[in-house]
Design a protein around this motif. Sequence first.
Motif, PDB file in Angstrom:
ATOM      1  N   ASN A 267      -5.703   4.109   1.623  1.00 35.14           N
ATOM      2  CA  ASN A 267      -4.764   2.987   1.554  1.00 35.14           C
ATOM      3  C   ASN A 267      -3.324   3.507   1.517  1.00 35.14           C
ATOM      4  OD1 ASN A 267      -6.723   0.534   0.896  1.00 35.14           O
ATOM      5  ND2 ASN A 267      -7.356   2.260  -0.398  1.00 35.14           N
ATOM      6  N   ASP A 269      -0.663   2.397   2.629  1.00 35.92           N
ATOM      7  CA  ASP A 269       0.372   1.381   2.460  1.00 35.92           C
ATOM      8  C   ASP A 269       0.318   0.699   1.096  1.00 35.92           C
ATOM      9  OD1 ASP A 269       1.320   1.785   5.093  1.00 35.92           O
ATOM     10  OD2 ASP A 269      -0.298   0.511   5.869  1.00 35.92           O
ATOM     11  N   ASP A 270      -0.567   1.152   0.212  1.00 41.18           N
ATOM     12  CA  ASP A 270      -0.705   0.571  -1.129  1.00 41.18           C
ATOM     13  C   ASP A 270       0.196   1.340  -2.089  1.00 41.18           C
ATOM     14  OD1 ASP A 270      -1.407  -0.260  -3.658  1.00 41.18           O
ATOM     15  OD2 ASP A 270      -3.570  -0.188  -3.296  1.00 41.18           O
ATOM     16  N   GLN A 272       0.685   1.075  -5.317  1.00 46.01           N
ATOM     17  CA  GLN A 272       0.073   1.450  -6.591  1.00 46.01           C
ATOM     18  C   GLN A 272      -0.878   2.625  -6.420  1.00 46.01           C
ATOM     19  OE1 GLN A 272       1.178   0.356  -9.410  1.00 46.01           O
ATOM     20  NE2 GLN A 272       2.568  -1.036  -8.321  1.00 46.01           N
ATOM     21  N   ASP A 305       7.699  -3.327  -1.784  1.00 41.88           N
ATOM     22  CA  ASP A 305       6.873  -2.133  -2.010  1.00 41.88           C
ATOM     23  C   ASP A 305       7.751  -0.883  -2.078  1.00 41.88           C
ATOM     24  OD1 ASP A 305       4.624  -3.659  -2.043  1.00 41.88           O
ATOM     25  OD2 ASP A 305       3.940  -3.118  -0.022  1.00 41.88           O
TER      26      ASP A 305
END
Length: 339
Positions: A267, A269-270, A272, A305
């Motif tokens: 992930n 693009d995450d 967290q 983000d």
Amino acid sequence: MSVNPPQGSEQPQPQPESRSVNTQGAVDLSSLAPDGQAGQASAPAGAGAGAGAPGAQPGQPAQASGADSWVISVSPQELQQVVQLSSQVPVIVLIHGTDADSERMRTSLEDLVDAQQGRVLMAEIDASSPEMAQAQGADQVPVATAFIGGRPVGEFDKSVPQEQLGQLVSQMVQLATQNGMTQALPPQSKRSGGAAEETEQELPPLHQKAHDALEQGDLDAAQAAYEEAIRENPGDEDAKLGLSQVQLMQRTSDVDLNEARQKAAENPDDPQAQIAVADVDVLGGHVEDAFARLVKFIQLHQGDDRETVRAHLVELYSVVGDSDPRVQSSRKQLARALF
């Protein structure tokens, strides 16, 4: 003289399997340990030759006067025995010469280690000994390697600013605490004269309260103590640093490093997921990797983000310390990524 184990516990603590730091380029001393010593947990014969005793030879007793110390002088052949003790407390192995840089680093680390009152042990190896000629890179002194759970977790040399050495020692204690190593060794030697007693200062009450809480593994109590110290003195930079480090430990206390890395890889693009890996990397000592990961995310993303990751990166800067050269370098990279 044997190293005395922590009171009430003679069993080795669990090794920090996922917390080791990349130590590429470290001085390799493993070949100097004789076969059959790896399983021993007693100190080498030179354990009595402590800090502040110039010229002391292995096997000589510690001086009867002076302050208690957790610094011992050892020969290269005795290294593996000392490393085994890192299953009980963190161990710093310092290879030093007689040059000015060695003396400065040696004296600073001796004071910092002894200030921990048995939560860290330091073993000193004289680079001028004939055996050290066998060690790759042993001429690059002074150099120190930190061990926890029998494994190297980092290396530092004279390029580390003097003011950063205290943070490094504190981080070792915190990392050990995170891995269940909360006990302390009794004194192993004596420092001659009164210099150590004069330079050692008591912690402020709330800082001591936080330190004691960390020893017990009570991160919430440590956080509360640091927060109270900041309320009483908003300019208390040491308390702010301590609070940032405790909060980092809280965030990573239940994180599985392998799972976190896999999630971040799957992930990209995450925010967290990337933050979680950066946190455990900073705690484990992979500071540059953590910073680079978050800077890269900022370069490739926009909007909320990006701001979330930027704010977290700035927080990690405070954990490591603004004067750390790795922070200064990353700040420049961050500026380029933003503008």
